[in-house]
Motif scaffolding. Structure first.
Motif, PDB file in Angstrom:
ATOM      1  N   THR A  36       2.175  -1.229   8.518  1.00 23.66           N
ATOM      2  CA  THR A  36       1.311  -2.143   9.270  1.00 23.66           C
ATOM      3  C   THR A  36      -0.100  -1.580   9.423  1.00 23.66           C
ATOM      4  O   THR A  36      -1.092  -2.303   9.252  1.00 23.66           O
ATOM      5  CB  THR A  36       1.910  -2.435  10.655  1.00 23.66           C
ATOM      6  OG1 THR A  36       3.232  -2.967  10.502  1.00 23.66           O
ATOM      7  CG2 THR A  36       1.044  -3.424  11.427  1.00 23.66           C
ATOM      8  N   GLY A  37      -0.187  -0.291   9.745  1.00 22.58           N
ATOM      9  CA  GLY A  37      -1.490   0.341   9.916  1.00 22.58           C
ATOM     10  C   GLY A  37      -2.300   0.338   8.636  1.00 22.58           C
ATOM     11  O   GLY A  37      -3.496  -0.017   8.637  1.00 22.58           O
ATOM     12  N   ILE A  38      -1.654   0.707   7.532  1.00 25.16           N
ATOM     13  CA  ILE A  38      -2.357   0.743   6.249  1.00 25.16           C
ATOM     14  C   ILE A  38      -2.737  -0.666   5.804  1.00 25.16           C
ATOM     15  O   ILE A  38      -3.836  -0.892   5.281  1.00 25.16           O
ATOM     16  CB  ILE A  38      -1.486   1.436   5.182  1.00 25.16           C
ATOM     17  CG1 ILE A  38      -1.354   2.930   5.506  1.00 25.16           C
ATOM     18  CG2 ILE A  38      -2.078   1.250   3.790  1.00 25.16           C
ATOM     19  CD1 ILE A  38      -0.460   3.684   4.551  1.00 25.16           C
ATOM     20  N   PHE A  39      -1.846  -1.641   6.026  1.00 20.73           N
ATOM     21  CA  PHE A  39      -2.133  -3.020   5.641  1.00 20.73           C
ATOM     22  C   PHE A  39      -3.362  -3.548   6.376  1.00 20.73           C
ATOM     23  O   PHE A  39      -4.220  -4.215   5.781  1.00 20.73           O
ATOM     24  CB  PHE A  39      -0.920  -3.901   5.939  1.00 20.73           C
ATOM     25  CG  PHE A  39      -1.063  -5.319   5.448  1.00 20.73           C
ATOM     26  CD1 PHE A  39      -0.722  -5.644   4.147  1.00 20.73           C
ATOM     27  CD2 PHE A  39      -1.534  -6.310   6.285  1.00 20.73           C
ATOM     28  CE1 PHE A  39      -0.858  -6.948   3.683  1.00 20.73           C
ATOM     29  CE2 PHE A  39      -1.672  -7.614   5.835  1.00 20.73           C
ATOM     30  CZ  PHE A  39      -1.328  -7.933   4.528  1.00 20.73           C
ATOM     31  N   ALA A  40      -3.462  -3.230   7.664  1.00 21.14           N
ATOM     32  CA  ALA A  40      -4.606  -3.704   8.457  1.00 21.14           C
ATOM     33  C   ALA A  40      -5.910  -3.113   7.938  1.00 21.14           C
ATOM     34  O   ALA A  40      -6.911  -3.833   7.755  1.00 21.14           O
ATOM     35  CB  ALA A  40      -4.400  -3.338   9.922  1.00 21.14           C
ATOM     36  N   LEU A  41      -5.914  -1.808   7.679  1.00 20.70           N
ATOM     37  CA  LEU A  41      -7.129  -1.153   7.203  1.00 20.70           C
ATOM     38  C   LEU A  41      -7.483  -1.590   5.782  1.00 20.70           C
ATOM     39  O   LEU A  41      -8.663  -1.821   5.465  1.00 20.70           O
ATOM     40  CB  LEU A  41      -6.955   0.366   7.257  1.00 20.70           C
ATOM     41  CG  LEU A  41      -6.830   0.988   8.651  1.00 20.70           C
ATOM     42  CD1 LEU A  41      -6.514   2.479   8.547  1.00 20.70           C
ATOM     43  CD2 LEU A  41      -8.112   0.773   9.450  1.00 20.70           C
TER      44      LEU A  41
END
Length: 235
Positions: A183-188
């Motif tokens: 989720t974190g990588i997808f957002a960035l």
């Protein structure tokens, strides 16, 4: 209204799930579970490699979000906006049929799990690469369908190996850590892909995604001895 009805139906279906036996002991906080999950990921070679793949997958998948795909349809395909909906539909149809394929040939997938895993990744790479080069809407439909099916055929063996590499009590912790990572990588990466599409062009974004899918395929090939169902070895 339609979304409300679907959420209501999903809630009804959840009531038919079997009860799971649970302990009366005090459950740790989500932060503690995630921390333990990171520790398990770090110590287990197969899960550590899966975390790398999850990270690369999360970046590569951002090209298929609505904002990027809409620009691709408009600028690269030079097609009407309804093609965006049809391409989206083809992608999700691919996901569904990819799942049905894995269900129908479950024994084959289980017995050849590493090969299916790698072939799914390779097919996803070619689908994305050819999608980036294509300018014909009908072919874009076929390639979007192919990408969806490939990702599902890759994803099911991937999650099977994850689920059989840890105990049931550790599984939620591992998925909590992988979920936070993805989720974190997808957002960035959504921000990154949007910037690349606006600064350069949308075709470059899909080529970049294809390059990441190629890296995933190479990672699977190089570490194929690690990707075995039930590999619980820790370091």
């Amino acid at each position: 209204m339609g979304s409300d009805c679907l959420f209501f139906l999903s809630s009804c279906f959840l009531s038919f799930l079997n009860n799971v036996q649970s302990s009366n002991e005090k459950q740790p906080s989500p932060f503690v579970e995630m921390k333990e999950g990171w520790h398990i990921l770090y110590r287990t070679p197969i899960l550590r490699k899966m975390a790398y793949i999850e990270g690369l997958d999360s970046i590569a998948a951002t090209v298929w979000i609505a904002a990027i795909l809409y620009v691709f349809v408009s600028e690269r395909l030079q097609a009407d906006h309804q093609w965006w909906g049809w391409i989206n539909g083809a992608f999700f149809l691919g996901l569904i049929l990819g799942s049905l394929y894995c269900m129908k040939y479950a024994n084959l997938v289980e017995n050849k799990i590493r090969k299916v895993f790698m072939l799914g990744a390779i097919a996803a790479f070619f689908s994305t690469f050819l999608f980036a080069l294509n300018t014909i809407p009908v072919i874009a439909l076929i390639l979007a369908f192919s990408f969806g099916a490939s990702m599902q055929i890759k994803g099911i063996p991937q999650h099977t190996m994850i689920q059989t590499s840890v105990s049931l009590t550790q599984l939620s912790k591992v998925y909590a850590a992988l979920g936070a990572l993805g989720t974190g990588i997808f957002a960035l990466s959504s921000l990154l892909m949007g910037w690349l599409a606006e600064t350069f062009n949308v075709q470059l974004v899909f080529l970049f995604s294809a390059a990441l899918m190629a890296m995933i395929s190479i990672l699977i090939k190089v570490n194929q001895q690690v990707f075995v169902k039930g590999n619980v070895k820790q370091t």
